[in-house]
Design a protein around this motif. Structure first.
Motif, PDB file in Angstrom:
ATOM      1  N   ASP A  31     -29.566  -8.973  66.991  1.00  0.00           N
ATOM      2  CA  ASP A  31     -29.616  -8.055  68.133  1.00  0.00           C
ATOM      3  C   ASP A  31     -28.628  -8.517  69.197  1.00  0.00           C
ATOM      4  OD1 ASP A  31     -30.233  -6.318  70.187  1.00  0.00           O
ATOM      5  OD2 ASP A  31     -32.415  -6.543  69.952  1.00  0.00           O
ATOM      6  N   LEU A  32     -27.363  -8.186  68.969  1.00  0.00           N
ATOM      7  CA  LEU A  32     -26.308  -8.634  69.881  1.00  0.00           C
ATOM      8  C   LEU A  32     -26.397  -7.947  71.237  1.00  0.00           C
ATOM      9  CD1 LEU A  32     -23.341  -8.814  67.357  1.00  0.00           C
ATOM     10  CD2 LEU A  32     -24.738 -10.697  68.252  1.00  0.00           C
ATOM     11  N   GLU A  33     -26.938  -6.726  71.276  1.00  0.00           N
ATOM     12  CA  GLU A  33     -27.120  -6.041  72.561  1.00  0.00           C
ATOM     13  C   GLU A  33     -28.110  -6.785  73.436  1.00  0.00           C
ATOM     14  OE1 GLU A  33     -27.873  -1.810  73.014  1.00  0.00           O
ATOM     15  OE2 GLU A  33     -26.644  -1.458  71.245  1.00  0.00           O
ATOM     16  N   LEU A  34     -29.235  -7.187  72.843  1.00  0.00           N
ATOM     17  CA  LEU A  34     -30.231  -7.942  73.603  1.00  0.00           C
ATOM     18  C   LEU A  34     -29.648  -9.269  74.056  1.00  0.00           C
ATOM     19  CD1 LEU A  34     -33.041  -8.448  74.756  1.00  0.00           C
ATOM     20  CD2 LEU A  34     -33.729  -9.297  72.497  1.00  0.00           C
ATOM     21  N   ALA A  35     -28.958  -9.956  73.169  1.00  0.00           N
ATOM     22  CA  ALA A  35     -28.351 -11.237  73.521  1.00  0.00           C
ATOM     23  C   ALA A  35     -27.416 -11.067  74.714  1.00  0.00           C
ATOM     24  CB  ALA A  35     -27.592 -11.826  72.331  1.00  0.00           C
ATOM     25  N   ALA A  36     -26.571 -10.042  74.659  1.00  0.00           N
ATOM     26  CA  ALA A  36     -25.621  -9.806  75.749  1.00  0.00           C
ATOM     27  C   ALA A  36     -26.352  -9.513  77.052  1.00  0.00           C
ATOM     28  CB  ALA A  36     -24.684  -8.655  75.393  1.00  0.00           C
ATOM     29  N   SER A  37     -27.384  -8.688  77.003  1.00  0.00           N
ATOM     30  CA  SER A  37     -28.085  -8.344  78.250  1.00  0.00           C
ATOM     31  C   SER A  37     -28.835  -9.541  78.819  1.00  0.00           C
ATOM     32  CB  SER A  37     -29.024  -7.153  78.040  1.00  0.00           C
ATOM     33  OG  SER A  37     -30.081  -7.489  77.182  1.00  0.00           O
ATOM     34  N   LEU A  66     -18.398 -14.203  73.116  1.00  0.00           N
ATOM     35  CA  LEU A  66     -18.433 -14.262  71.652  1.00  0.00           C
ATOM     36  C   LEU A  66     -19.315 -13.157  71.070  1.00  0.00           C
ATOM     37  CD1 LEU A  66     -18.695 -18.125  71.179  1.00  0.00           C
ATOM     38  CD2 LEU A  66     -16.717 -16.668  70.672  1.00  0.00           C
ATOM     39  N   ALA A  67     -20.460 -12.908  71.696  1.00  0.00           N
ATOM     40  CA  ALA A  67     -21.360 -11.844  71.224  1.00  0.00           C
ATOM     41  C   ALA A  67     -20.702 -10.489  71.348  1.00  0.00           C
ATOM     42  CB  ALA A  67     -22.675 -11.883  71.999  1.00  0.00           C
ATOM     43  N   THR A  68     -19.977 -10.271  72.440  1.00  0.00           N
ATOM     44  CA  THR A  68     -19.268  -9.009  72.649  1.00  0.00           C
ATOM     45  C   THR A  68     -18.189  -8.820  71.596  1.00  0.00           C
ATOM     46  OG1 THR A  68     -19.725  -9.113  75.018  1.00  0.00           O
ATOM     47  CG2 THR A  68     -17.960  -7.650  74.316  1.00  0.00           C
ATOM     48  N   ASP A  69     -17.418  -9.881  71.339  1.00  0.00           N
ATOM     49  CA  ASP A  69     -16.371  -9.816  70.318  1.00  0.00           C
ATOM     50  C   ASP A  69     -16.961  -9.535  68.941  1.00  0.00           C
ATOM     51  OD1 ASP A  69     -14.531 -10.376  72.286  1.00  0.00           O
ATOM     52  OD2 ASP A  69     -14.220 -12.467  71.686  1.00  0.00           O
ATOM     53  N   LEU A  70     -18.054 -10.188  68.627  1.00  0.00           N
ATOM     54  CA  LEU A  70     -18.709  -9.997  67.333  1.00  0.00           C
ATOM     55  C   LEU A  70     -19.253  -8.588  67.200  1.00  0.00           C
ATOM     56  CD1 LEU A  70     -19.579 -11.208  64.648  1.00  0.00           C
ATOM     57  CD2 LEU A  70     -21.625 -12.083  65.788  1.00  0.00           C
ATOM     58  N   SER A  71     -19.827  -8.087  68.268  1.00  0.00           N
ATOM     59  CA  SER A  71     -20.369  -6.713  68.267  1.00  0.00           C
ATOM     60  C   SER A  71     -19.257  -5.698  68.046  1.00  0.00           C
ATOM     61  CB  SER A  71     -21.097  -6.440  69.586  1.00  0.00           C
ATOM     62  OG  SER A  71     -21.633  -5.157  69.603  1.00  0.00           O
TER      63      SER A  71
END
Length: 112
Positions: free
Chosen positions: A73-79, A103-108
């Motif tokens: 859940d990269l959206e949750l991680a980012a938020s 990194l999470a944004t790039d991966l997403s």
């Protein structure tokens, strides 16, 4: 009871409460390291609902971001990391969160 004894008892209680809460973050970390992400997430959400100490909240947010990444859940991680950066910009964890957020944004974006 004298005022100084009352103050000493209050200080001791607050210190014990902080240690107990820190143990909860440590409990969540141990669950996470054992691969029990759902249980770790539950502990972290409870900490965030009840804890007012900034350093503990920052630590819980950071670990919750890691749990979210492992769950995909990269959206949750980012938020979560954005909240950490916004709410606790002077925390040492905020600098790490900026890197993790990038990194999470790039991966997403790469997955899209």
């Amino acid at each position: 009871m004298s005022r100084s004894k009352i103050l000493a008892l209050v200080a001791m209680f607050l210190a014990l409460a902080a240690v107990a809460q820190a143990a909860s973050v440590e409990e969540a970390r141990q669950l996470y390291q054992r691969g029990e992400q759902a249980a770790a997430k539950d502990v972290l959400l409870e900490i965030l609902a009840l804890e007012s100490e900034g350093a503990v909240r920052a630590e819980a947010l950071d670990l919750l971001g890691m749990v979210a990444v492992d769950a995909g859940d990269l959206e949750l991680a980012a938020s979560v990391w954005e909240k950490l950066i916004h709410d606790y910009p002077d925390s040492p964890l905020a600098a790490e969160a900026r890197t993790k957020l990038s990194l999470a944004t790039d991966l997403s974006e790469a997955q899209a």
